[in-house]
Write a protein that holds these residues in place. Structure first.
Motif, mmCIF file in Angstrom:
data_model
loop_
_atom_site.group_PDB
_atom_site.id
_atom_site.type_symbol
_atom_site.label_atom_id
_atom_site.label_comp_id
_atom_site.label_asym_id
_atom_site.label_seq_id
_atom_site.Cartn_x
_atom_site.Cartn_y
_atom_site.Cartn_z
ATOM 1 N N MET A 1 0.827 -1.208 0.000
ATOM 2 C CA MET A 1 0.000 0.000 0.000
ATOM 3 C C MET A 1 0.856 1.250 0.000
ATOM 4 O O MET A 1 0.353 2.356 -0.115
ATOM 5 N N SER A 2 2.183 1.067 0.145
ATOM 6 C CA SER A 2 3.065 2.224 0.192
ATOM 7 C C SER A 2 3.006 3.028 -1.099
ATOM 8 O O SER A 2 3.141 4.250 -1.090
ATOM 9 N N ALA A 3 2.814 2.350 -2.248
ATOM 10 C CA ALA A 3 2.751 3.066 -3.525
ATOM 11 C C ALA A 3 1.518 3.962 -3.579
ATOM 12 O O ALA A 3 1.563 5.071 -4.111
ATOM 13 N N VAL A 4 0.398 3.490 -3.040
ATOM 14 C CA VAL A 4 -0.829 4.279 -3.037
ATOM 15 C C VAL A 4 -0.636 5.546 -2.218
ATOM 16 O O VAL A 4 -1.134 6.622 -2.575
ATOM 17 N N PHE A 5 0.096 5.446 -1.113
ATOM 18 C CA PHE A 5 0.250 6.568 -0.196
ATOM 19 C C PHE A 5 1.612 7.266 -0.340
ATOM 20 O O PHE A 5 2.134 7.826 0.608
ATOM 21 N N SER A 6 2.194 7.210 -1.527
ATOM 22 C CA SER A 6 3.469 7.886 -1.740
ATOM 23 C C SER A 6 3.258 9.377 -1.965
ATOM 24 O O SER A 6 2.137 9.838 -2.212
ATOM 25 N N HIS A 7 4.350 10.121 -1.856
ATOM 26 C CA HIS A 7 4.363 11.559 -2.176
ATOM 27 C C HIS A 7 3.326 12.365 -1.373
ATOM 28 O O HIS A 7 2.581 13.172 -1.930
ATOM 29 N N GLY A 8 3.274 12.119 -0.068
ATOM 30 C CA GLY A 8 2.417 12.932 0.789
ATOM 31 C C GLY A 8 0.944 12.595 0.740
ATOM 32 O O GLY A 8 0.120 13.318 1.306
ATOM 33 N N ARG A 9 0.585 11.484 0.099
ATOM 34 C CA ARG A 9 -0.838 11.155 -0.021
ATOM 35 C C ARG A 9 -1.423 10.610 1.271
ATOM 36 O O ARG A 9 -2.618 10.730 1.508
ATOM 37 N N LEU A 10 -0.581 9.992 2.106
ATOM 38 C CA LEU A 10 -1.087 9.542 3.398
ATOM 39 C C LEU A 10 -1.479 10.746 4.244
ATOM 40 O O LEU A 10 -2.512 10.723 4.925
ATOM 41 N N ARG A 11 -0.687 11.794 4.201
ATOM 42 C CA ARG A 11 -1.030 13.020 4.907
ATOM 43 C C ARG A 11 -2.369 13.568 4.411
ATOM 44 O O ARG A 11 -3.209 13.992 5.211
ATOM 45 N N LEU A 12 -2.582 13.528 3.113
ATOM 46 C CA LEU A 12 -3.838 14.004 2.540
ATOM 47 C C LEU A 12 -5.008 13.172 3.044
ATOM 48 O O LEU A 12 -6.070 13.706 3.398
ATOM 49 N N TYR A 13 -4.816 11.862 3.113
ATOM 50 C CA TYR A 13 -5.908 10.998 3.550
ATOM 51 C C TYR A 13 -6.180 11.173 5.044
ATOM 52 O O TYR A 13 -7.329 11.079 5.486
ATOM 53 N N LEU A 14 -5.135 11.416 5.815
ATOM 54 C CA LEU A 14 -5.342 11.681 7.236
ATOM 55 C C LEU A 14 -6.144 12.969 7.431
ATOM 56 O O LEU A 14 -7.013 13.040 8.310
ATOM 57 N N GLY A 25 -4.791 8.788 17.461
ATOM 58 C CA GLY A 25 -3.994 8.027 16.503
ATOM 59 C C GLY A 25 -4.488 6.616 16.276
ATOM 60 O O GLY A 25 -4.523 6.129 15.140
ATOM 61 N N TYR A 26 -4.874 5.935 17.351
ATOM 62 C CA TYR A 26 -5.332 4.546 17.217
ATOM 63 C C TYR A 26 -6.594 4.476 16.356
ATOM 64 O O TYR A 26 -6.753 3.553 15.552
ATOM 65 N N GLU A 27 -7.488 5.436 16.515
ATOM 66 C CA GLU A 27 -8.701 5.451 15.692
ATOM 67 C C GLU A 27 -8.364 5.619 14.224
ATOM 68 O O GLU A 27 -8.989 4.986 13.362
ATOM 69 N N LEU A 28 -7.392 6.455 13.925
ATOM 70 C CA LEU A 28 -6.991 6.650 12.534
ATOM 71 C C LEU A 28 -6.420 5.359 11.946
ATOM 72 O O LEU A 28 -6.705 5.016 10.791
ATOM 73 N N ILE A 29 -5.646 4.646 12.731
ATOM 74 C CA ILE A 29 -5.105 3.358 12.266
ATOM 75 C C ILE A 29 -6.232 2.382 11.971
ATOM 76 O O ILE A 29 -6.250 1.706 10.931
ATOM 77 N N ARG A 30 -7.228 2.292 12.867
ATOM 78 C CA ARG A 30 -8.345 1.379 12.665
ATOM 79 C C ARG A 30 -9.204 1.783 11.462
ATOM 80 O O ARG A 30 -9.675 0.940 10.708
ATOM 81 N N LEU A 31 -9.394 3.075 11.270
ATOM 82 C CA LEU A 31 -10.174 3.539 10.125
ATOM 83 C C LEU A 31 -9.490 3.164 8.813
ATOM 84 O O LEU A 31 -10.150 2.741 7.855
ATOM 85 N N LEU A 32 -8.172 3.313 8.774
ATOM 86 C CA LEU A 32 -7.441 2.929 7.573
ATOM 87 C C LEU A 32 -7.495 1.419 7.357
ATOM 88 O O LEU A 32 -7.650 0.946 6.230
ATOM 89 N N GLY A 38 -8.862 -4.793 6.207
ATOM 90 C CA GLY A 38 -7.924 -5.560 7.013
ATOM 91 C C GLY A 38 -6.640 -5.953 6.307
ATOM 92 O O GLY A 38 -5.765 -6.572 6.912
ATOM 93 N N LEU A 39 -6.500 -5.605 5.028
ATOM 94 C CA LEU A 39 -5.319 -5.996 4.277
ATOM 95 C C LEU A 39 -4.170 -4.995 4.438
ATOM 96 O O LEU A 39 -3.065 -5.244 3.990
ATOM 97 N N TYR A 40 -4.441 -3.878 5.047
ATOM 98 C CA TYR A 40 -3.397 -2.886 5.294
ATOM 99 C C TYR A 40 -3.724 -2.150 6.590
ATOM 100 O O TYR A 40 -4.869 -1.747 6.809
ATOM 101 N N ALA A 41 -2.738 -1.991 7.422
ATOM 102 C CA ALA A 41 -2.896 -1.213 8.649
ATOM 103 C C ALA A 41 -1.562 -0.541 8.933
ATOM 104 O O ALA A 41 -0.569 -1.212 9.184
ATOM 105 N N PRO A 42 -1.505 0.786 8.864
ATOM 106 C CA PRO A 42 -0.245 1.470 9.135
ATOM 107 C C PRO A 42 0.140 1.307 10.601
ATOM 108 O O PRO A 42 -0.717 1.188 11.474
#
Length: 208
Positions: A1-14, A25-32, A38-42
């Motif tokens: 999933m790192s490719a999907v969230f490259s170049h600051g996109r994880l920040r955008l999704y947060l 923070g824990y809620e954000l991890i669970r939401l993702l 369940g196939l990806y959890a930061p």
């Protein structure tokens, strides 16, 4: 999933998630994790440093609640969301495409597992048929005194048990080899975990 969230996109999704309401923070991890079925959890080591940088940039703020930091989006964060609306839409499209690829991968692996389980079930049935037809009393012992006509339940033949143990050892060795090679992505590893959990459940039901 790192490719999907490259170049600051994880920040955008947060920012998108925090625009829906304050979260720790824990809620954000669970939401993702839920978003990716369940196939990806930061990890916490991925989320919290980003939140700290976002706070330093004035995009989010936090308050303390119950010993936890609860993060909320700021006006500057909302302005960045508006500015990057087109990028966020593209990100959602990429996430959906990634999930479709992962589902296909999981289905392919699961089909292979189901085929192996069917073969195992067939072998166990044949072993049971052979055990029932074998001229033996119980576990190969003569009937106990005073219990004529009764037998102990026969365990699986030793060669079948040995073969099962050998197959399990081969699977463990192969998983270790592939995992240590480091070529698989995080999402592929998590998809493999889901498939292995399903395989364990099926084998458990068969051998009860």
């Amino acid at each position: 999933m790192s490719a999907v969230f490259s170049h600051g996109r994880l920040r955008l999704y947060l920012l998108k998630l925090l625009a829906e309401g304050p979260r720790h923070g824990y809620e954000l991890i669970r939401l993702l994790e839920n978003r990716f079925h369940g196939l990806y959890a930061p990890s916490a080591g991925t989320i919290y440093p980003r939140l700290q940088r976002m706070e330093a940039d004035g995009l989010v703020s936090h308050t303390a609640s119950g010993g936890r930091k609860v993060y909320d989006i700021t006006d500057a964060g909302r302005a960045e969301l508006v500015q990057r609306a087109a990028e966020l839409e593209t990100l959602e499209t990429d996430i959906n495409a990634s999930l479709a690829d992962l589902s296909t991968l999981a289905d392919e692996v699961e089909q292979g597992v189901h085929g192996s389980v069917r073969d195992l079930k067939k072998e166990l049935k044949e072993a049971g048929r052979q055990a029932r037809s074998a001229p033996t009393w119980g576990w190969g012992y003569p009937p106990r005194p005073g219990s004529a006509g009764t037998t102990r339940p026969a365990p699986p033949p030793g060669d079948v048990v040995a073969e099962l143990e050998e197959k399990a050892a081969q699977l463990l060795a192969e998983v270790r080899r592939l995992a240590r090679a480091g070529r698989a992505s995080q999402e592929t590893m998590r998809a493999t975990l889901v498939v292995l959990d399903g395989a364990i459940d099926q084998v458990r039901r068969l051998l009860r």
